[in-house]
Design an enzyme around this catalytic site. Sequence first.
Site, PDB file in Angstrom:
ATOM      1  N   ASN A  48       0.839  -1.210   0.000  1.00  0.00           N
ATOM      2  CA  ASN A  48       0.000   0.000   0.000  1.00  0.00           C
ATOM      3  C   ASN A  48       0.870   1.255   0.000  1.00  0.00           C
ATOM      4  O   ASN A  48       0.458   2.300   0.486  1.00  0.00           O
ATOM      5  CB  ASN A  48      -0.889   0.013   1.245  1.00  0.00           C
ATOM      6  CG  ASN A  48      -1.782  -1.210   1.321  1.00  0.00           C
ATOM      7  OD1 ASN A  48      -2.477  -1.537   0.361  1.00  0.00           O
ATOM      8  ND2 ASN A  48      -1.751  -1.912   2.439  1.00  0.00           N
ATOM      9  N   HIS A 134     -13.965  -2.424   6.420  1.00  0.00           N
ATOM     10  CA  HIS A 134     -12.767  -3.143   6.882  1.00  0.00           C
ATOM     11  C   HIS A 134     -13.001  -3.773   8.267  1.00  0.00           C
ATOM     12  O   HIS A 134     -13.755  -3.270   9.085  1.00  0.00           O
ATOM     13  CB  HIS A 134     -11.616  -2.127   6.969  1.00  0.00           C
ATOM     14  CG  HIS A 134     -10.304  -2.727   7.317  1.00  0.00           C
ATOM     15  ND1 HIS A 134      -9.750  -2.633   8.576  1.00  0.00           N
ATOM     16  CD2 HIS A 134      -9.419  -3.422   6.575  1.00  0.00           C
ATOM     17  CE1 HIS A 134      -8.575  -3.239   8.590  1.00  0.00           C
ATOM     18  NE2 HIS A 134      -8.351  -3.731   7.387  1.00  0.00           N
ATOM     19  N   GLU A 177     -15.983   3.710   4.454  1.00  0.00           N
ATOM     20  CA  GLU A 177     -14.616   4.042   4.040  1.00  0.00           C
ATOM     21  C   GLU A 177     -14.713   5.022   2.873  1.00  0.00           C
ATOM     22  O   GLU A 177     -15.712   5.005   2.143  1.00  0.00           O
ATOM     23  CB  GLU A 177     -13.878   2.777   3.577  1.00  0.00           C
ATOM     24  CG  GLU A 177     -13.715   1.759   4.688  1.00  0.00           C
ATOM     25  CD  GLU A 177     -13.062   0.450   4.225  1.00  0.00           C
ATOM     26  OE1 GLU A 177     -12.241   0.468   3.291  1.00  0.00           O
ATOM     27  OE2 GLU A 177     -13.399  -0.587   4.814  1.00  0.00           O
ATOM     28  N   SER A 181     -10.959  -0.694   0.735  1.00  0.00           N
ATOM     29  CA  SER A 181      -9.633  -1.316   0.721  1.00  0.00           C
ATOM     30  C   SER A 181      -9.525  -2.492  -0.235  1.00  0.00           C
ATOM     31  O   SER A 181      -8.461  -2.734  -0.798  1.00  0.00           O
ATOM     32  CB  SER A 181      -9.253  -1.768   2.126  1.00  0.00           C
ATOM     33  OG  SER A 181     -10.170  -2.726   2.609  1.00  0.00           O
ATOM     34  N   ASP A 206     -13.507   6.262   7.311  1.00  0.00           N
ATOM     35  CA  ASP A 206     -12.143   5.752   7.362  1.00  0.00           C
ATOM     36  C   ASP A 206     -11.465   6.072   6.029  1.00  0.00           C
ATOM     37  O   ASP A 206     -11.879   5.578   4.979  1.00  0.00           O
ATOM     38  CB  ASP A 206     -12.206   4.236   7.613  1.00  0.00           C
ATOM     39  CG  ASP A 206     -10.830   3.606   7.733  1.00  0.00           C
ATOM     40  OD1 ASP A 206      -9.862   4.157   7.184  1.00  0.00           O
ATOM     41  OD2 ASP A 206     -10.740   2.533   8.360  1.00  0.00           O
ATOM     42  N   HIS A 209      -7.187   4.404   2.804  1.00  0.00           N
ATOM     43  CA  HIS A 209      -6.638   4.217   1.455  1.00  0.00           C
ATOM     44  C   HIS A 209      -6.755   5.472   0.582  1.00  0.00           C
ATOM     45  O   HIS A 209      -6.352   5.461  -0.578  1.00  0.00           O
ATOM     46  CB  HIS A 209      -7.294   3.008   0.780  1.00  0.00           C
ATOM     47  CG  HIS A 209      -6.958   1.741   1.504  1.00  0.00           C
ATOM     48  ND1 HIS A 209      -5.808   1.034   1.262  1.00  0.00           N
ATOM     49  CD2 HIS A 209      -7.592   1.113   2.529  1.00  0.00           C
ATOM     50  CE1 HIS A 209      -5.746  -0.008   2.087  1.00  0.00           C
ATOM     51  NE2 HIS A 209      -6.827   0.020   2.860  1.00  0.00           N
ATOM     52  N   LYS A 236       0.137   3.456   4.939  1.00  0.00           N
ATOM     53  CA  LYS A 236      -0.099   3.111   3.526  1.00  0.00           C
ATOM     54  C   LYS A 236       0.499   4.243   2.676  1.00  0.00           C
ATOM     55  O   LYS A 236       1.714   4.277   2.507  1.00  0.00           O
ATOM     56  CB  LYS A 236      -1.588   2.876   3.322  1.00  0.00           C
ATOM     57  CG  LYS A 236      -2.108   1.786   4.305  1.00  0.00           C
ATOM     58  CD  LYS A 236      -3.583   1.570   4.230  1.00  0.00           C
ATOM     59  CE  LYS A 236      -4.130   0.824   5.440  1.00  0.00           C
ATOM     60  NZ  LYS A 236      -3.544  -0.501   5.673  1.00  0.00           N
TER      61      LYS A 236
HETATM   62  C1  LIG Z   1      -9.898   0.633   5.681  1.00  0.00           C
HETATM   63  C2  LIG Z   1      -8.825   0.331   6.656  1.00  0.00           C
HETATM   64  N1  LIG Z   1      -8.878   0.854   7.883  1.00  0.00           N
HETATM   65  C3  LIG Z   1      -7.931   0.622   8.807  1.00  0.00           C
HETATM   66  C4  LIG Z   1      -6.869  -0.197   8.521  1.00  0.00           C
HETATM   67  C5  LIG Z   1      -5.852  -0.459   9.575  1.00  0.00           C
HETATM   68  O1  LIG Z   1      -4.837   0.500   9.521  1.00  0.00           O
HETATM   69  P1  LIG Z   1      -3.404   0.153  10.095  1.00  0.00           P
HETATM   70  O2  LIG Z   1      -2.744  -0.705   9.092  1.00  0.00           O
HETATM   71  O3  LIG Z   1      -2.771   1.491  10.298  1.00  0.00           O
HETATM   72  O4  LIG Z   1      -3.633  -0.565  11.392  1.00  0.00           O
HETATM   73  C6  LIG Z   1      -6.744  -0.757   7.262  1.00  0.00           C
HETATM   74  C7  LIG Z   1      -5.569  -1.626   6.948  1.00  0.00           C
HETATM   75  O5  LIG Z   1      -5.547  -2.473   6.141  1.00  0.00           O
HETATM   76  C8  LIG Z   1      -7.751  -0.510   6.304  1.00  0.00           C
HETATM   77  O6  LIG Z   1      -7.692  -1.061   5.091  1.00  0.00           O
END
Ligand SMILES: Cc1ncc(COP(=O)(O)O)c(C=O)c1O
Length: 381
Positions: A48, A134, A177, A181, A206, A209, A236
């Site tokens: 990522n 996610h 989101e 993701s 969120d 990405h 990422k």
């Molecule tokens: C949409 C989403 N939120 C949160 C996370 C978690 O973030 P982190 O990798 O900083 O723990 C991810 C990780 O894959 C994600 O895809």
Amino acid sequence: MPELLAFMEKALARREEAGTRRHLRPMALLDGGRVAVGGRVLVNLSGNDYLGLSRDPLLVERGLDFARRFGAGATASRLVCGNLACMEAVEEKIARMKGFEAALILSSGYQANLGLIPALCDRHSLIFADRLNHNSLVQGAKLSGAKVLRFRHNDLSHLEKLLRKAPVEGRRCILTESVFSMDGDIPDLEALSRLAEEYGALFVVDEAHATGVFGEKGMGLVKRGMAHAVVGTFGKGGGAFGAYVAGSDLLKNYLLNHMGGFVFSTALPPFLLGMMDAGLDRMAEMDAERSHLAALGHQLRQGLRALGFDTGASCTQIVPVLVGDAKKALALSAHLEKEGFLGVAIRPPTVPEGESRIRLSLSSLHTEEDVEGLLHAFASF
Ligand SMILES: Cc1ncc(COP(=O)(O)O)c(C=O)c1O
């Protein structure tokens, strides 16, 4: 003792049978969006590192600088004696760049969602969650004890139907989101924000990405006033690690009093704060890299569709190649690897049953020739 642990053997055997067992593989990240695996160098289409910042010298240098100035560790939570000057300075920078009143830095995106949602919702609340959210959002919602109603992915009329039918008492919260993701698509955030307003719901987005990739200075798609809380990450597009929640001053003050994952956890080490600080500086000046990334995404989708592959509703740097069956996804991944590309198969439970895929994620370090080569590899499957 062996009988006590037999459930683990059985669970792993079930996964083996279904083609969903996972294994750790040693990897070495290289320049140019490459990765060394099993003695070979592959084009990395599974990371990522959207802007290539994981290998940016400025991040490492500033990390070292912060470690020298502020020490190796924060020694305690921020509320005890770990609130070092560099932390509030980086938070102010995030808030300024995002155009929000305030930001609160957290250890990871996973921890942010696990802490934020239970701080906002309780067992009397109703959470309206996109079906493809996610795992960290799913677990955060579970932990809050709220009743969770899942709406069909990006289906606003389904969401509105659920909102209309919902009881009036109790807090409501819509969770989504901004760039999904596993699907690389984008919801209608303005319309979601309007629905939240109309039905008196909190709106939490969120941006894991989208961070680095979309919006002014790469700070994501949600603008001030659109959502009550936004989660961004540095692991990422930011190239390093860590996360933040952005919102109002009130939200920040509330969270630093009520969010367990903040109150009861050691503050991040200064080295990481230095990398975040430099990551923000680099992200702000990378419009050319963002345009290049968008062009690569377009080239990849066009090429895959012309070959008859299904890339769903992707419109970003994340391009899923939907194959359905987990074993077929593994076979396609093995073929790509043979051809010099790392495209890891994503299988249940990360995605719903029957929706296994290769999740291709592009980096601005990739070239048009890399994408051409990848398309040739798909063509020969
Ligand atoms: C949409 C989403 N939120 C949160 C996370 C978690 O973030 P982190 O990798 O900083 O723990 C991810 C990780 O894959 C994600 O895809």
